[in-house]
Scaffold this motif. Sequence first.
Motif, short mmCIF file in Angstrom:
data_model
loop_
_atom_site.label_atom_id
_atom_site.label_comp_id
_atom_site.label_asym_id
_atom_site.label_seq_id
_atom_site.Cartn_x
_atom_site.Cartn_y
_atom_site.Cartn_z
N ARG A 1 -10.91 11.91 -1.93
CA ARG A 1 -10.39 11.07 -3.04
C ARG A 1 -9.29 10.06 -2.62
N PHE A 2 -8.36 10.71 -1.58
CA PHE A 2 -7.30 9.56 -1.12
C PHE A 2 -7.84 8.55 -0.41
N ALA A 3 -8.75 8.65 0.45
CA ALA A 3 -9.48 7.57 1.05
C ALA A 3 -10.15 6.50 0.08
N ALA A 4 -10.77 7.00 -1.03
CA ALA A 4 -11.28 6.28 -2.04
C ALA A 4 -10.33 5.30 -2.73
N LEU A 5 -9.08 5.84 -2.79
CA LEU A 5 -7.98 5.29 -3.50
C LEU A 5 -7.49 4.17 -2.65
N ALA A 6 -7.37 4.45 -1.31
CA ALA A 6 -6.94 3.61 -0.28
C ALA A 6 -7.86 2.27 -0.02
N GLU A 7 -9.16 2.65 -0.09
CA GLU A 7 -10.08 1.61 -0.09
C GLU A 7 -10.07 0.58 -1.04
N LEU B 1 0.79 -1.08 -0.03
CA LEU B 1 0.10 0.11 -0.22
C LEU B 1 0.72 1.26 0.00
N ALA B 2 2.24 0.95 -0.01
CA ALA B 2 2.89 2.28 -0.08
C ALA B 2 3.23 2.92 -1.22
N ASN B 3 2.54 2.54 -2.15
CA ASN B 3 2.44 3.20 -3.42
C ASN B 3 1.31 4.10 -3.65
N LEU B 4 0.46 4.29 -2.55
CA LEU B 4 -0.72 5.27 -2.61
C LEU B 4 -0.44 6.45 -2.95
N VAL B 5 0.58 6.87 -2.35
CA VAL B 5 1.11 8.51 -2.52
C VAL B 5 1.35 8.67 -3.86
N VAL B 6 2.08 7.55 -4.54
CA VAL B 6 2.56 7.75 -6.07
C VAL B 6 1.50 7.84 -6.59
N GLY B 7 0.58 6.83 -6.82
CA GLY B 7 -0.82 6.85 -7.39
C GLY B 7 -1.72 7.99 -7.28
N PHE B 8 -1.77 8.65 -6.32
CA PHE B 8 -2.49 9.80 -6.09
C PHE B 8 -1.77 10.94 -6.51
N HIS B 9 -0.72 10.97 -6.45
CA HIS B 9 0.16 12.45 -7.14
C HIS B 9 0.13 12.33 -8.44
N GLU B 10 0.11 11.21 -9.17
CA GLU B 10 -0.03 11.05 -10.44
C GLU B 10 -1.25 11.74 -11.02
N LYS B 11 -2.49 11.41 -10.34
CA LYS B 11 -3.68 11.91 -10.45
C LYS B 11 -3.86 13.35 -10.14
N TYR B 12 -3.40 13.86 -9.04
CA TYR B 12 -3.59 14.94 -8.58
C TYR B 12 -2.13 15.71 -8.14
N PRO B 13 -1.57 16.23 -8.99
CA PRO B 13 0.01 16.80 -8.71
C PRO B 13 0.00 17.99 -7.87
N ASP B 14 -0.95 18.58 -7.99
CA ASP B 14 -1.16 20.08 -7.11
C ASP B 14 -1.49 19.67 -5.51
N VAL B 15 -1.74 18.67 -5.25
CA VAL B 15 -2.41 18.17 -3.90
C VAL B 15 -1.04 17.75 -3.12
N GLY C 1 -8.08 14.82 15.91
CA GLY C 1 -8.32 15.84 14.90
C GLY C 1 -7.05 16.15 14.03
N GLU C 2 -5.79 15.35 14.56
CA GLU C 2 -4.42 15.59 13.88
C GLU C 2 -4.56 15.01 12.65
N ILE C 3 -5.17 13.96 12.28
CA ILE C 3 -5.31 13.22 11.06
C ILE C 3 -6.74 13.02 10.73
N GLU C 4 -7.03 13.59 9.38
CA GLU C 4 -8.30 13.37 8.88
C GLU C 4 -8.98 12.19 8.85
N CYS C 5 -8.28 11.07 8.36
CA CYS C 5 -8.99 9.73 8.00
C CYS C 5 -7.81 8.64 7.89
N GLY C 6 -7.92 7.52 8.00
CA GLY C 6 -7.21 6.59 8.06
C GLY C 6 -7.31 5.22 7.83
N LEU C 7 -6.56 4.15 7.46
CA LEU C 7 -6.42 2.99 7.60
C LEU C 7 -5.96 2.10 8.78
#
Length: 304
Positions: free
Chosen positions: A285-291, A106-120, A139-145
């Motif tokens: 969007r990131f949570a949907a990708l992680a799911e 699951l470590a490649n989540l950031v890579v996949g997300f950044h490819e789709k949304y490079p400005d985030v 409240g330090e983190i919004e969401c997670g696995l």
Amino acid sequence: MTLSQLNAFLAVYSCGSISKAARELFVSQASVSESIARLEEELGIRLFLRSSQGLVPAAAADELRPHALDCVNAARRGSEAVKSLHSLTGGVSTFGVLRYAANYDLANLVVGFHEKYPDVRVRMIGLNSELVAQSISSGEIECGLVVLPVSGNNLRFKKLAQDEVRYFSTTREADAGAVTIEEFAAAKLVLYDAHAGWNDPTRRQLRERASLAGLTIEANMEVEHAETAYNLVAAGAGDSMMASGILRSFGPDPKIRSFPFSEPLYDIIALVQREHGYLSPATRRFAALAERAVLNQPGLTPLA
């Protein structure tokens, strides 16, 4: 009651002055005065009292303020959500992942997300599940696995998949069968996640089972990383337990044999957020990708 009136009210509340509020909102003083007058007319009560220091909030203003903030923020978030349907052009996604995300590929989540949304910008924080849950609750983190069970107030969980936890050893006979809680409690154990200790979700399940059987579990060795525990078991230092997905990630070792528990034990992977917390468009969007990544993970049994 309109958003412009509520914005004017909040500005006057924080500035204590019609003129300062007008400058903050880039509107005329007359516009701010009219907004406050219309609000007071609708509510039938004075919101501000005049003093030598300027405008002082009345009791009614104190009551109205949190609701006004909710309305203004909800409108802003709605606008962000609609705009994000077309593109994400900024912002930060803060997402927590179970510590062994890399072992589940699951470590490649950031890579996949950044490819789709490079400005985030993305902050993906890998901690023991108990610490991820606490960070979301605060409240330090919004969401997670996370792996269940975890503690934390006002959290909402969506169970995604489960992974069988297995006992592994170099000394136990291959035909010894399933492992009972009595055997586990009596074994020479090498356990990982030393910092989290018995707050770790997998350990917590085993400790509850032992308690019901009138037993206690003590580790002979505690280390921080699962890979270290695996290598110690391979060297004959003791036995351990680990989720199947993590075990598989270390590759086959002819010396190590794994066994199920007599009462099957599972790590349940879940998506967690605060019960009434707001997720930014980027984090949604990131949570949907992680799911999707969890549900498509080989070896896991989907629950969602």
